[in-house]
Design an enzyme around this catalytic site. Structure first.
Site, PDB file in Angstrom:
ATOM      1  N   HIS A  44       0.815  -1.246   0.022  1.00 34.59           N
ATOM      2  CA  HIS A  44      -0.143   0.115   0.073  1.00 34.59           C
ATOM      3  C   HIS A  44       1.030   1.306   0.031  1.00 34.59           C
ATOM      4  O   HIS A  44       2.172   1.262   0.066  1.00 34.59           O
ATOM      5  CB  HIS A  44      -0.916  -0.133   1.272  1.00 34.59           C
ATOM      6  CG  HIS A  44      -0.185  -0.070   2.457  1.00 34.59           C
ATOM      7  ND1 HIS A  44       0.321  -1.165   2.920  1.00 34.59           N
ATOM      8  CD2 HIS A  44       0.083   0.821   3.416  1.00 34.59           C
ATOM      9  CE1 HIS A  44       0.952  -1.039   4.179  1.00 34.59           C
ATOM     10  NE2 HIS A  44       0.646   0.316   4.469  1.00 34.59           N
ATOM     11  N   THR A  47       2.033   4.478  -4.338  1.00 33.53           N
ATOM     12  CA  THR A  47       3.363   4.444  -5.360  1.00 33.53           C
ATOM     13  C   THR A  47       4.425   3.606  -5.089  1.00 33.53           C
ATOM     14  O   THR A  47       4.810   3.384  -3.934  1.00 33.53           O
ATOM     15  CB  THR A  47       3.815   6.050  -5.612  1.00 33.53           C
ATOM     16  OG1 THR A  47       4.213   6.516  -4.435  1.00 33.53           O
ATOM     17  CG2 THR A  47       2.945   6.843  -6.312  1.00 33.53           C
ATOM     18  N   ARG A  48       4.840   3.084  -6.006  1.00 36.06           N
ATOM     19  CA  ARG A  48       6.329   2.310  -5.965  1.00 36.06           C
ATOM     20  C   ARG A  48       7.461   2.825  -7.234  1.00 36.06           C
ATOM     21  O   ARG A  48       7.063   3.061  -8.261  1.00 36.06           O
ATOM     22  CB  ARG A  48       6.084   0.852  -6.023  1.00 36.06           C
ATOM     23  CG  ARG A  48       5.192   0.226  -5.036  1.00 36.06           C
ATOM     24  CD  ARG A  48       6.180   0.003  -3.891  1.00 36.06           C
ATOM     25  NE  ARG A  48       5.528  -0.630  -2.690  1.00 36.06           N
ATOM     26  CZ  ARG A  48       4.810   0.097  -1.883  1.00 36.06           C
ATOM     27  NH1 ARG A  48       4.457   1.262  -1.692  1.00 36.06           N
ATOM     28  NH2 ARG A  48       4.254  -0.753  -0.863  1.00 36.06           N
ATOM     29  N   LYS A 262       6.135  12.389  -1.426  1.00 37.17           N
ATOM     30  CA  LYS A 262       6.176  11.181  -0.548  1.00 37.17           C
ATOM     31  C   LYS A 262       7.693  10.854  -0.297  1.00 37.17           C
ATOM     32  O   LYS A 262       8.507  10.714  -1.200  1.00 37.17           O
ATOM     33  CB  LYS A 262       5.363  10.052  -1.119  1.00 37.17           C
ATOM     34  CG  LYS A 262       5.371   8.967  -0.239  1.00 37.17           C
ATOM     35  CD  LYS A 262       4.557   7.768  -1.141  1.00 37.17           C
ATOM     36  CE  LYS A 262       5.200   6.229  -0.636  1.00 37.17           C
ATOM     37  NZ  LYS A 262       4.569   5.271  -1.583  1.00 37.17           N
ATOM     38  N   HIS A 266      14.926   3.664   3.194  1.00 39.06           N
ATOM     39  CA  HIS A 266      15.188   2.109   2.723  1.00 39.06           C
ATOM     40  C   HIS A 266      15.903   1.377   3.672  1.00 39.06           C
ATOM     41  O   HIS A 266      15.445   0.202   4.032  1.00 39.06           O
ATOM     42  CB  HIS A 266      15.882   2.115   1.224  1.00 39.06           C
ATOM     43  CG  HIS A 266      15.868   0.678   1.017  1.00 39.06           C
ATOM     44  ND1 HIS A 266      14.873  -0.074   0.635  1.00 39.06           N
ATOM     45  CD2 HIS A 266      16.895  -0.136   0.572  1.00 39.06           C
ATOM     46  CE1 HIS A 266      15.325  -1.282   0.176  1.00 39.06           C
ATOM     47  NE2 HIS A 266      16.634  -1.324   0.369  1.00 39.06           N
ATOM     48  N   CYS A 311       4.317   0.361   6.789  1.00 38.03           N
ATOM     49  CA  CYS A 311       4.114  -0.897   6.023  1.00 38.03           C
ATOM     50  C   CYS A 311       5.338  -1.866   6.484  1.00 38.03           C
ATOM     51  O   CYS A 311       6.090  -1.877   7.302  1.00 38.03           O
ATOM     52  CB  CYS A 311       4.638  -0.301   4.669  1.00 38.03           C
ATOM     53  SG  CYS A 311       4.416  -1.327   2.971  1.00 38.03           S
ATOM     54  N   LYS A 344       8.587  -3.423  -8.212  1.00 42.51           N
ATOM     55  CA  LYS A 344       8.842  -3.228  -9.426  1.00 42.51           C
ATOM     56  C   LYS A 344       8.729  -4.496 -10.614  1.00 42.51           C
ATOM     57  O   LYS A 344       8.616  -4.163 -11.746  1.00 42.51           O
ATOM     58  CB  LYS A 344      10.000  -2.385  -9.721  1.00 42.51           C
ATOM     59  CG  LYS A 344      11.313  -3.131  -9.229  1.00 42.51           C
ATOM     60  CD  LYS A 344      12.512  -2.252  -9.448  1.00 42.51           C
ATOM     61  CE  LYS A 344      12.688  -1.204  -8.431  1.00 42.51           C
ATOM     62  NZ  LYS A 344      12.534  -1.600  -6.948  1.00 42.51           N
TER      63      LYS A 344
HETATM   64  C1  LIG Z   1       7.158   1.474   2.275  1.00 44.75           C
HETATM   65  C2  LIG Z   1       7.531   0.587   1.350  1.00 44.75           C
HETATM   66  C3  LIG Z   1       7.800   1.089   0.096  1.00 44.75           C
HETATM   67  C4  LIG Z   1       8.382   0.287  -0.869  1.00 44.75           C
HETATM   68  N1  LIG Z   1       9.014   0.824  -1.836  1.00 44.75           N
HETATM   69  C5  LIG Z   1       9.050   0.097  -3.077  1.00 44.75           C
HETATM   70  C6  LIG Z   1       9.531   0.868  -4.375  1.00 44.75           C
HETATM   71  O1  LIG Z   1       9.685   1.878  -4.614  1.00 44.75           O
HETATM   72  N2  LIG Z   1       9.827  -0.193  -5.432  1.00 44.75           N
HETATM   73  C7  LIG Z   1       9.868  -1.639  -5.224  1.00 44.75           C
HETATM   74  O2  LIG Z   1      10.117  -2.073  -6.219  1.00 44.75           O
HETATM   75  N3  LIG Z   1       9.310  -1.984  -4.150  1.00 44.75           N
HETATM   76  C8  LIG Z   1       9.210  -1.343  -3.145  1.00 44.75           C
HETATM   77  N4  LIG Z   1       8.647  -1.926  -1.696  1.00 44.75           N
HETATM   78  C9  LIG Z   1       8.648  -3.244  -1.807  1.00 44.75           C
HETATM   79  C10 LIG Z   1       7.614  -3.993  -2.414  1.00 44.75           C
HETATM   80  O3  LIG Z   1       6.265  -3.186  -2.206  1.00 44.75           O
HETATM   81  C11 LIG Z   1       7.384  -5.494  -1.818  1.00 44.75           C
HETATM   82  O4  LIG Z   1       8.555  -5.937  -1.964  1.00 44.75           O
HETATM   83  C12 LIG Z   1       6.279  -6.114  -2.391  1.00 44.75           C
HETATM   84  O5  LIG Z   1       5.250  -5.641  -2.152  1.00 44.75           O
HETATM   85  C13 LIG Z   1       6.229  -7.625  -1.509  1.00 44.75           C
HETATM   86  O6  LIG Z   1       5.102  -8.259  -2.460  1.00 44.75           O
HETATM   87  P1  LIG Z   1       4.483  -9.630  -1.739  1.00 44.75           P
HETATM   88  O7  LIG Z   1       3.656 -10.297  -2.657  1.00 44.75           O
HETATM   89  O8  LIG Z   1       5.613 -10.589  -1.157  1.00 44.75           O
HETATM   90  O9  LIG Z   1       3.643  -9.436  -0.379  1.00 44.75           O
HETATM   91  P2  LIG Z   1       2.296  -8.632  -0.349  1.00 44.75           P
HETATM   92  O10 LIG Z   1       1.928  -7.474  -1.348  1.00 44.75           O
HETATM   93  O11 LIG Z   1       2.128  -8.032   1.008  1.00 44.75           O
HETATM   94  O12 LIG Z   1       1.514  -9.768  -0.491  1.00 44.75           O
HETATM   95  C14 LIG Z   1       0.993 -10.674   0.526  1.00 44.75           C
HETATM   96  C15 LIG Z   1      -0.268 -11.321   0.556  1.00 44.75           C
HETATM   97  O13 LIG Z   1      -0.389 -12.540   1.433  1.00 44.75           O
HETATM   98  C16 LIG Z   1      -1.462 -12.305   1.940  1.00 44.75           C
HETATM   99  N5  LIG Z   1      -1.284 -13.511   3.225  1.00 44.75           N
HETATM  100  C17 LIG Z   1      -0.392 -13.199   4.209  1.00 44.75           C
HETATM  101  N6  LIG Z   1      -0.525 -14.428   5.070  1.00 44.75           N
HETATM  102  C18 LIG Z   1      -1.620 -15.217   4.540  1.00 44.75           C
HETATM  103  C19 LIG Z   1      -2.059 -16.636   4.756  1.00 44.75           C
HETATM  104  N7  LIG Z   1      -1.689 -17.375   5.919  1.00 44.75           N
HETATM  105  N8  LIG Z   1      -3.177 -16.850   3.941  1.00 44.75           N
HETATM  106  C20 LIG Z   1      -3.519 -16.276   3.015  1.00 44.75           C
HETATM  107  N9  LIG Z   1      -3.178 -14.973   2.561  1.00 44.75           N
HETATM  108  C21 LIG Z   1      -2.045 -14.463   3.184  1.00 44.75           C
HETATM  109  C22 LIG Z   1      -1.642 -11.031   2.641  1.00 44.75           C
HETATM  110  O14 LIG Z   1      -2.858 -10.503   3.005  1.00 44.75           O
HETATM  111  C23 LIG Z   1      -1.163 -10.181   1.367  1.00 44.75           C
HETATM  112  O15 LIG Z   1      -2.054  -9.850   0.620  1.00 44.75           O
HETATM  113  C24 LIG Z   1       8.320  -1.014  -0.843  1.00 44.75           C
HETATM  114  C25 LIG Z   1       7.533  -1.559   0.357  1.00 44.75           C
HETATM  115  C26 LIG Z   1       7.306  -0.732   1.225  1.00 44.75           C
HETATM  116  C27 LIG Z   1       6.801  -1.414   2.792  1.00 44.75           C
END
Ligand SMILES: Cc1cc2nc3c(=O)[nH]c(=O)nc-3n(C[C@H](O)[C@H](O)[C@H](O)COP(=O)(O)OP(=O)(O)OC[C@H]3O[C@@H](n4cnc5c(N)ncnc54)[C@H](O)[C@@H]3O)c2cc1C
Length: 377
Positions: A44, A47-48, A262, A266, A311, A344
């Site tokens: 959330h 933006t990324r 924003k 990191h 986050c 990304k």
């Molecule tokens: C503040 C912040 C800034 C960032 N900035 C950048 C950026 O500028 N550029 C960039 O490339 N990356 C950035 N990132 C990193 C990037 O956002 C993350 O690497 C990426 O979103 C991770 O994706 P994910 O699918 O692993 O996790 P998520 O998108 O969190 O998805 C995991 C999902 O699993 C679900 N879940 C968890 N446990 C269970 C369960 N037991 N059963 C069912 N569902 C479950 C959760 O509800 C969630 O929806 C940033 C991250 C943050 C926090």
């Protein structure tokens, strides 16, 4: 209820995988504990950043180029705006590793990267101050991804191609053999040939339940919006940026639709169990202090803080991702540990996971992201 594939966690990586798998004709079930996009995980905050020159390692460049073309494809197919070509400015010591590796990766892959002196940065972006001995590297083709909008777009398309998404369905465990997997929620058990675990910060505890112990560390991270003059800091005037200062590595985004500038940091962050209630932004004095100090030192035309959020990052010891097949269960795939820089790539991660499930291999080079680097003694 038997599916070709079940995806546990329909966030950044899982939803993209769901889209590619459903489009490939696989019967696909996506299970999520919440209703993505949501504010409980890592995706959330509107933006990324997407940079193409990559100080973290040259091996990321072909991966991010693939991801970029898939973001354009998502825009075409969904009819939604996902990517804003604001450009990205990386700032740091001219001789430091961050800038040197950024330049090296751009040279190797012939990326259009412009190195700007301190004065040139100031002339081009009067809202940005760069200290002595530092430079800026500007990438005009990079920019900003609308993170929640991209998940919403993949969600709509995955459903359009026949995927089933069950929200509010927290997975409690997985039972496996090489032919069939059973996925348990509090109320139901679902079966599939293949399973993908892409549960973000919860991936560690979930993988623990099947005996796969990975060094994944969730961190509480903060970011905030500052009131800022649109003419100086609006998206048509100011780029997204990564800024290595003497305090640490900060990043930020221009003001989009009047939201304000924003900014986040990191490096650093507080280890946390993902089930723990996260202290809201502002609970710790340094939440605001740190970002305010950075902004006022380097972006002096920015005004007061508007609001902040928290986050989750999920770190691996080497900050590299884990995208791989389980060594023992050939029908279990893991996408985890995106270490604060994974978004990304999520379009390309989704495609790689889909190819792994459908073909047993992927044309995308994911060799740097293997599981076994954490299992060697
Ligand atoms: C503040 C912040 C800034 C960032 N900035 C950048 C950026 O500028 N550029 C960039 O490339 N990356 C950035 N990132 C990193 C990037 O956002 C993350 O690497 C990426 O979103 C991770 O994706 P994910 O699918 O692993 O996790 P998520 O998108 O969190 O998805 C995991 C999902 O699993 C679900 N879940 C968890 N446990 C269970 C369960 N037991 N059963 C069912 N569902 C479950 C959760 O509800 C969630 O929806 C940033 C991250 C943050 C926090």
């Amino acid at each position: 209820m038997h599916f070709d594939v079940i995806i546990i966690g329909a966030g950044s990586m899982g939803m993209a995988a769901g889209y590619f798998l459903a489009k490939s004709g696989k019967s696909t079930l996506l299970l999520d504990a919440h209703t993505p996009p949501h504010q409980r995980g890592s995706h959330h905050g509107e933006t990324r950043m997407i940079r193409h020159a990559y100080a973290e390692g040259e091996q990321y460049v072909p991966f991010v180029r693939r991801a970029q073309s898939l973001w354009y494809e998502l825009e075409r197919e969904s009819g939604k705006e996902i990517f804003l070509k604001t450009g990205v400015l990386s700032v740091g010591k001219e001789t430091g590793q961050f800038i040197q590796e950024t330049i090296k990766s751009a040279e190797k892959y012939d990326l259009p990267l412009l190195t700007l002196s301190r004065k040139e940065v100031h002339n081009r972006f009067p809202g940005m101050h760069v200290p002595n001995e530092s430079v800026g590297c500007f990438e005009s083709e990079s920019g900003v991804l609308k993170c929640e909008d991209s998940i919403t777009a993949y969600k709509a398309l995955a459903k359009h191609y026949g995927a089933t998404l069950l929200t509010g369905s927290r997975v409690t465990g997985v039972s496996l053999n090489n032919h069939v997997a059973q996925v348990h929620t509090v109320d139901e058990t679902y079966a599939a040939h293949s399973v993908i675990i892409s549960a973000g910060a919860w991936s560690g505890p979930l993988l623990d339940t099947i005996g796969l112990k990975l060094p994944l560390t969730p961190l509480r991270k903060t970011f905030a919006w500052f009131h800022a003059d649109e003419q100086t800091y609006g998206k048509d005037a100011f780029p997204a940026f990564a800024y290595e200062s003497s305090n640490g590595l900060y990043y930020g985004f221009p003001s989009i639709e009047g939201a304000g500038l924003k900014v986040g940091r990191h490096d650093g962050g507080t280890p946390i169990h993902p089930d723990e209630q996260m202290a809201p932004f502002g609970t710790l004095a340094e939440d605001e202090e740190d970002l305010r100090t950075f902004v006022h030192r380097h972006m002096p035309k920015v005004n007061d803080l508007a609001y902040g959020k928290t986050c989750l990052y999920t770190m691996t010891p080497d900050d590299r991702f884990i995208i791989d097949r389980h060594p023992q269960y050939k029908n279990l795939y893991v996408a985890a540990g995106f270490s604060g820089h994974g978004f990304k790539f999520s379009s390309a991660v989704g495609q790689a996971l889909s190819q792994l499930v459908c073909l047993g291999e992927t044309e995308i080079d994911i060799s740097a992201f293997s599981l076994d680097r954490f299992q060697r003694k």
